[in-house]
Design an enzyme around this catalytic site. Sequence first.
Site, short mmCIF file in Angstrom:
data_model
loop_
_atom_site.label_atom_id
_atom_site.label_comp_id
_atom_site.label_asym_id
_atom_site.label_seq_id
_atom_site.Cartn_x
_atom_site.Cartn_y
_atom_site.Cartn_z
N CYS A 50 0.82 -1.21 0.00
CA CYS A 50 0.00 0.00 0.00
C CYS A 50 0.86 1.26 0.00
O CYS A 50 1.83 1.36 0.74
CB CYS A 50 -0.93 0.01 1.21
SG CYS A 50 -2.02 1.45 1.28
N CYS A 56 -0.28 5.60 7.37
CA CYS A 56 -1.64 5.25 7.77
C CYS A 56 -1.61 4.31 8.98
O CYS A 56 -0.89 3.31 8.99
CB CYS A 56 -2.37 4.58 6.61
SG CYS A 56 -4.04 4.04 7.02
N CYS A 59 -2.48 -0.07 9.34
CA CYS A 59 -1.56 -1.22 9.26
C CYS A 59 -0.22 -0.84 9.87
O CYS A 59 0.25 0.29 9.70
CB CYS A 59 -1.33 -1.64 7.81
SG CYS A 59 -2.81 -2.22 6.94
N CYS A 133 -6.38 0.97 -0.32
CA CYS A 133 -6.48 0.21 0.93
C CYS A 133 -6.43 -1.27 0.60
O CYS A 133 -7.26 -1.78 -0.17
CB CYS A 133 -7.77 0.53 1.68
SG CYS A 133 -7.82 -0.24 3.33
N GLN A 237 -17.57 -9.49 13.50
CA GLN A 237 -16.21 -9.95 13.28
C GLN A 237 -15.67 -9.32 12.01
O GLN A 237 -16.37 -9.19 11.02
CB GLN A 237 -16.17 -11.48 13.21
CG GLN A 237 -16.51 -12.19 14.51
CD GLN A 237 -15.48 -11.95 15.62
OE1 GLN A 237 -14.35 -11.54 15.37
NE2 GLN A 237 -15.89 -12.20 16.85
N PHE A 264 -21.19 -12.57 26.83
CA PHE A 264 -20.82 -11.48 25.92
C PHE A 264 -21.21 -11.91 24.50
O PHE A 264 -20.42 -11.87 23.57
CB PHE A 264 -19.33 -11.16 26.01
CG PHE A 264 -18.84 -10.83 27.40
CD1 PHE A 264 -18.96 -9.54 27.89
CD2 PHE A 264 -18.28 -11.81 28.21
CE1 PHE A 264 -18.52 -9.23 29.18
CE2 PHE A 264 -17.83 -11.51 29.48
CZ PHE A 264 -17.96 -10.21 29.98
N ASP A 330 -16.64 -14.46 25.15
CA ASP A 330 -16.10 -13.59 24.09
C ASP A 330 -16.17 -12.14 24.53
O ASP A 330 -16.94 -11.34 23.99
CB ASP A 330 -16.89 -13.81 22.79
CG ASP A 330 -16.34 -12.99 21.64
OD1 ASP A 330 -15.18 -12.54 21.71
OD2 ASP A 330 -17.07 -12.78 20.66
N CYS A 356 -9.69 -10.81 21.95
CA CYS A 356 -9.05 -9.88 21.03
C CYS A 356 -7.90 -9.15 21.71
O CYS A 356 -7.40 -8.15 21.20
CB CYS A 356 -10.07 -8.87 20.49
SG CYS A 356 -10.90 -7.91 21.78
#
Length: 398
Positions: A50, A56, A59, A133, A237, A264, A330, A356
């Site tokens: 990219c 940016c 990433c 992107c 997700q 959750f 979760d 996460c």
Amino acid sequence: MSEDETIVRIAARGDGVTADGRHAALAAPGDRLRADGSVARGPRHVEPPCRHFPECGGCQLQHLDDAAYAEFLTGRIAGALAQHGLTAEIRAPILSPPRTRRRATLHAERRGRQVHLGFTEQASHRLIDVQQCEVLDPWLFSLLQPLRGLLASHLPPSRRVNVHLALTDQGPDVLVEGLVTDSLKAVEAVTAFAMRHALGRLSVDDGMGPEARWEPDPVTVTFGGIAVPFPAASFLQATPEGEAALVASVREAVGGAKTIADLFAGLGTFTFAMDAKAKVYAGEGARDAILSLKAAAGRGLRQVFAEHRDLFRRPLTAKELDLFDAVILDPPRAGAKEQAVELAASKAPVIAYVSCNPATFARDAEALVKGGYRLDWVQPVGQFRWSTHAELAARFSR
């Protein structure tokens, strides 16, 4: 430092690290850190795809090949577990392909006559006007330029707004947060834009909550064959591939359980992935999400009891948890500290934990292990491609 040193790993924030702990930005394993601080590229250092990398903030790791990126995910999880004295089988990470992100939040602001739309720079509020992107689904990316045109007519100077994008069963769902469109001309422009670009829904939040300005059919997302109403800007997700990997891991973890607690639960990603014959308790603190789940379960004739419950302030007790053959957990990034304490004291045979955040997962895992559980395996999932964000699914058993 008088000699070149080899980069041996990637730290949590994306810097390359040598064996003696020296850091170098934008370095890959196998690169050489020279005495003057410059980096000589090694065989695992690739050309970022990219044009906006590394400015940016979307990433941080586009300079790594897939093998190095997978090692980074594994290392993050292993390191977090080690800090709590834990080890486990860590499986090979499952990586989502490029251009598969189906939800994202971008920002827009006026600069003169032009509107810039994109992500903010890493560790900064400076906005990068995204013209390319490599993570967004092409359908969502194709909306960015038209959105600039729409916002150019209605975005006042000195105001930044948030633009939430998601792919739903009916097409793209767009929510512009912080925009006032109270004139007839603005309302007509918004409606025409939604029709022209085949949106599933276009909503505006002027400070009083999202209001749908275009929604020809009720917007839904489908989990396990069940269409679930999708409130604007709800959690989903990040990629279909990431969701599939997490669902497969959770199904493997719970096995043939007949009574399951999904804590959750959100909109029901895992609730509706369970066997239709299973009885599922779904607990969730977000009111709109649990109402959507409940409505979908009723229409799908699923054996689901949905409860609006703040699991941080009022976690299920050990006595309540003893009623289930398996528990799915979760939580958000903060983890489930209070719920983990009750789980550790329960007799639930199996826990499927989706996380996460490796750090809070490891903290909760320590509590579970001290309560008598065994951490059987961990499945890393890299659905936030090229970011330092690591997700996982894990199985605990008595």
